[in-house]
Design a protein around this motif. Structure first.
Motif, PDB file in Angstrom:
ATOM      1  N   TRP A 174     -68.349 136.247  -3.977  1.00 32.24           N
ATOM      2  CA  TRP A 174     -67.612 137.018  -4.986  1.00 32.24           C
ATOM      3  C   TRP A 174     -68.134 138.437  -5.128  1.00 32.24           C
ATOM      4  O   TRP A 174     -67.351 139.381  -5.277  1.00 32.24           O
ATOM      5  N   GLN A 175     -69.458 138.640  -5.090  1.00 23.38           N
ATOM      6  CA  GLN A 175     -69.994 139.982  -5.308  1.00 23.38           C
ATOM      7  C   GLN A 175     -69.567 140.932  -4.190  1.00 23.38           C
ATOM      8  O   GLN A 175     -69.384 142.130  -4.423  1.00 23.38           O
ATOM      9  N   VAL A 176     -69.378 140.407  -2.980  1.00 22.88           N
ATOM     10  CA  VAL A 176     -68.855 141.235  -1.884  1.00 22.88           C
ATOM     11  C   VAL A 176     -67.418 141.636  -2.192  1.00 22.88           C
ATOM     12  O   VAL A 176     -67.027 142.798  -2.000  1.00 22.88           O
ATOM     13  N   ILE A 177     -66.631 140.688  -2.688  1.00 19.47           N
ATOM     14  CA  ILE A 177     -65.250 140.980  -3.069  1.00 19.47           C
ATOM     15  C   ILE A 177     -65.221 141.999  -4.211  1.00 19.47           C
ATOM     16  O   ILE A 177     -64.404 142.928  -4.211  1.00 19.47           O
ATOM     17  N   ARG A 178     -66.134 141.832  -5.144  1.00 21.17           N
ATOM     18  CA  ARG A 178     -66.226 142.761  -6.275  1.00 21.17           C
ATOM     19  C   ARG A 178     -66.534 144.175  -5.792  1.00 21.17           C
ATOM     20  O   ARG A 178     -65.972 145.157  -6.289  1.00 21.17           O
ATOM     21  N   ARG A 179     -67.434 144.296  -4.818  1.00 20.66           N
ATOM     22  CA  ARG A 179     -67.764 145.614  -4.266  1.00 20.66           C
ATOM     23  C   ARG A 179     -66.534 146.236  -3.601  1.00 20.66           C
ATOM     24  O   ARG A 179     -66.298 147.438  -3.726  1.00 20.66           O
ATOM     25  N   MET A 180     -65.758 145.430  -2.885  1.00 16.63           N
ATOM     26  CA  MET A 180     -64.526 145.952  -2.285  1.00 16.63           C
ATOM     27  C   MET A 180     -63.586 146.472  -3.362  1.00 16.63           C
ATOM     28  O   MET A 180     -63.041 147.583  -3.242  1.00 16.63           O
ATOM     29  N   MET A 181     -63.404 145.695  -4.406  1.00 22.46           N
ATOM     30  CA  MET A 181     -62.481 146.067  -5.469  1.00 22.46           C
ATOM     31  C   MET A 181     -62.959 147.294  -6.236  1.00 22.46           C
ATOM     32  O   MET A 181     -62.153 148.052  -6.783  1.00 22.46           O
ATOM     33  N   ASP A 182     -64.282 147.498  -6.268  1.00 24.94           N
ATOM     34  CA  ASP A 182     -64.859 148.663  -6.939  1.00 24.94           C
ATOM     35  C   ASP A 182     -65.005 149.862  -6.004  1.00 24.94           C
ATOM     36  O   ASP A 182     -65.621 150.873  -6.365  1.00 24.94           O
ATOM     37  N   HIS A 183     -64.496 149.729  -4.784  1.00 23.30           N
ATOM     38  CA  HIS A 183     -64.535 150.805  -3.776  1.00 23.30           C
ATOM     39  C   HIS A 183     -65.964 151.197  -3.404  1.00 23.30           C
ATOM     40  O   HIS A 183     -66.245 152.357  -3.088  1.00 23.30           O
ATOM     41  N   ASP A 233     -65.486 143.352  11.684  1.00 22.95           N
ATOM     42  CA  ASP A 233     -64.696 144.439  11.076  1.00 22.95           C
ATOM     43  C   ASP A 233     -63.275 143.967  10.773  1.00 22.95           C
ATOM     44  O   ASP A 233     -62.716 144.256   9.703  1.00 22.95           O
ATOM     45  N   GLN A 234     -62.680 143.222  11.698  1.00 23.15           N
ATOM     46  CA  GLN A 234     -61.318 142.719  11.471  1.00 23.15           C
ATOM     47  C   GLN A 234     -61.283 141.731  10.307  1.00 23.15           C
ATOM     48  O   GLN A 234     -60.341 141.732   9.505  1.00 23.15           O
ATOM     49  N   ILE A 235     -62.291 140.900  10.202  1.00 22.34           N
ATOM     50  CA  ILE A 235     -62.358 139.937   9.102  1.00 22.34           C
ATOM     51  C   ILE A 235     -62.415 140.665   7.762  1.00 22.34           C
ATOM     52  O   ILE A 235     -61.649 140.369   6.830  1.00 22.34           O
ATOM     53  N   TYR A 236     -63.309 141.638   7.660  1.00 20.06           N
ATOM     54  CA  TYR A 236     -63.459 142.364   6.396  1.00 20.06           C
ATOM     55  C   TYR A 236     -62.215 143.197   6.083  1.00 20.06           C
ATOM     56  O   TYR A 236     -61.809 143.302   4.915  1.00 20.06           O
ATOM     57  N   ASP A 241     -57.311 144.228   2.930  1.00 14.13           N
ATOM     58  CA  ASP A 241     -55.850 144.362   2.903  1.00 14.13           C
ATOM     59  C   ASP A 241     -55.243 143.405   1.882  1.00 14.13           C
ATOM     60  O   ASP A 241     -54.318 143.770   1.141  1.00 14.13           O
ATOM     61  N   GLU A 242     -55.740 142.177   1.845  1.00 10.16           N
ATOM     62  CA  GLU A 242     -55.214 141.199   0.897  1.00 10.16           C
ATOM     63  C   GLU A 242     -55.519 141.601  -0.541  1.00 10.16           C
ATOM     64  O   GLU A 242     -54.725 141.355  -1.458  1.00 10.16           O
ATOM     65  N   LEU A 243     -56.670 142.249  -0.743  1.00 13.85           N
ATOM     66  CA  LEU A 243     -57.037 142.733  -2.079  1.00 13.85           C
ATOM     67  C   LEU A 243     -56.287 144.011  -2.448  1.00 13.85           C
ATOM     68  O   LEU A 243     -56.297 144.417  -3.617  1.00 13.85           O
ATOM     69  N   GLY A 244     -55.683 144.645  -1.449  1.00  8.97           N
ATOM     70  CA  GLY A 244     -54.962 145.885  -1.698  1.00  8.97           C
ATOM     71  C   GLY A 244     -55.870 147.080  -1.894  1.00  8.97           C
ATOM     72  O   GLY A 244     -55.542 148.009  -2.644  1.00  8.97           O
ATOM     73  N   VAL A 245     -57.027 147.072  -1.201  1.00 10.49           N
ATOM     74  CA  VAL A 245     -57.984 148.174  -1.336  1.00 10.49           C
ATOM     75  C   VAL A 245     -58.341 148.705   0.050  1.00 10.49           C
ATOM     76  O   VAL A 245     -58.125 148.042   1.075  1.00 10.49           O
ATOM     77  N   GLU A 246     -58.875 149.907   0.067  1.00 14.05           N
ATOM     78  CA  GLU A 246     -59.369 150.503   1.302  1.00 14.05           C
ATOM     79  C   GLU A 246     -60.796 150.031   1.529  1.00 14.05           C
ATOM     80  O   GLU A 246     -61.649 150.149   0.640  1.00 14.05           O
TER      81      GLU A 246
END
Length: 344
Positions: A174-183, A233-236, A241-246
């Motif tokens: 989750w914390q990795v996902i959180r970092r993605m969402m927080d850019h 890289d493709q996995i991440y 993309d699914e989270l809708g973030v860069e």
């Protein structure tokens, strides 16, 4: 006559999909032996034996006069665990299916193409060496005493409650996902180009069930994975993309991560597993189980997982310690870059 299966565990990522599929779409009589800590409703076709498998005498008493067509072991990790199972189930089952691990394959591998004949050797991870010891014991009992063992080697298997990443803390991804969402920058091992395979648990279940009661599986080892191979890289990027973030990827050498991430066992998890390119050849499994096919490509599996996790707060386990560790790793590498720029 209805066939009877006993699963030791039965409520984990892999086993849940197997039990659910058997209960909903087959006529197998299913029994689960576990401590009853995780309550799942599989319906009336699933029976429960509440016991700790480590309490051998209690389990022996509870299983007295019982015989099973299949015993599936999901939670044996060390040699003494399978030695106990041999004592408990020798002469009481037509097939004992042991869950090993694809991390048992040779690291570093001589070739990225992995078959069941690839050597078993992992100097980086005790977990994998223990699995190898378990396999060796069981196969010895098959050769010497006819113990009807089947070895199954999963790789990185996930379900809707988990998103597969290469580096995470003690609280999961989750914390990795959180970092993605927080850019925020997200650590990816190596240069992100090493190849990896992730498998949705329902696809794994299809292969496993096809081996149950299968005479061609006795005395054999099978790897069960999806057919899709992706770079990290493709996995991440698929997750982002699914989270809708860069995605903000930050690449760090695996051996450096292993040396500074000892609290997360990255020496085993990376050098002994995820940082090594692997491409699994599943032809042996498909010959034994002709119906085996991958039906959940990674982008669909991630969609299921993101949708589920975002809707279930209990899956969103914050991990500030890991978040701080990521920041420090990135900061240290940036400082090293600046030092050489200055000296240049």
């Amino acid at each position: 006559m209805k066939k009877k299966a006993l699963f030791i565990g039965g409520t984990g990522t892999i086993s849940t999909a197997i039990v659910r599929e058997l209960a909903e779409n087959t006529d197998w009589e299913i029994w689960l032996l576990n401590r009853g800590n995780r309550k799942l409703d599989f319906g009336e076709k699933v029976h429960y034996i509440t016991a700790d498998i480590h309490d051998e005498e209690k389990v022996r008493t509870k299983l007295e006069n019982q015989f099973f067509d299949v015993v599936g072991e999901f939670i044996a990790f060390r040699l003494e665990h399978v030695e106990r199972d041999y004592r408990l189930f020798s002469g009481k089952t037509r097939q004992y299916i042991y869950i090993s691990s694809a991390s048992a394959y040779q690291k570093p591998s001589a070739s990225p193409w992995i078959t069941e004949g690839t050597a078993l050797s992992n100097p980086y991870w005790q977990y994998s060496r223990d699995k190898i010891a378990c396999e060796n014991f069981l196969m010895e009992k098959y050769r010497e005493n006819g113990f009807p063992v089947t070895i199954v080697r999963p790789s990185h298997t996930y379900d809707e409650r988990k998103i597969p990443v290469a580096v995470h803390g003690s609280q999961g991804s989750w914390q990795v996902i959180r970092r993605m969402m927080d850019h925020k920058p997200v650590i990816i091992p190596g240069d992100g180009s090493s190849l990896w395979t992730v498998t949705f648990n329902t696809d794994f279940a299809r292969g496993y069930i096809g081996l149950m009661g299968n005479r061609h599986a006795i005395g054999e080892a099978f790897q069960i994975t999806g057919d899709e191979t992706l770079s990290w890289d493709q996995i991440y990027r698929t997750i982002a993309d699914e989270l809708g973030v860069e995605l903000c990827p930050y690449h760090v050498a695996s051996d450096f991560l292993a040396s500074v991430g000892t609290q997360y066992d990255l020496r085993g998890g990376l050098l002994g597993d995820k940082s090594v390119s692997v491409i699994f050849d599943n032809s042996k499994l498909k010959k034994a189980v002709p119906i085996m096919e991958t039906k959940v490509p990674f982008h669909e599996g991630v969609h299921k997982a993101v949708e589920y996790i975002l809707a279930h707060p209990e899956c969103q386990k914050e991990d500030p310690e890991f978040d701080d560790w990521c920041d420090k790793v990135i900061e240290s590498q940036e400082k090293a870059k600046e030092m050489f720029k200055t000296k240049g």
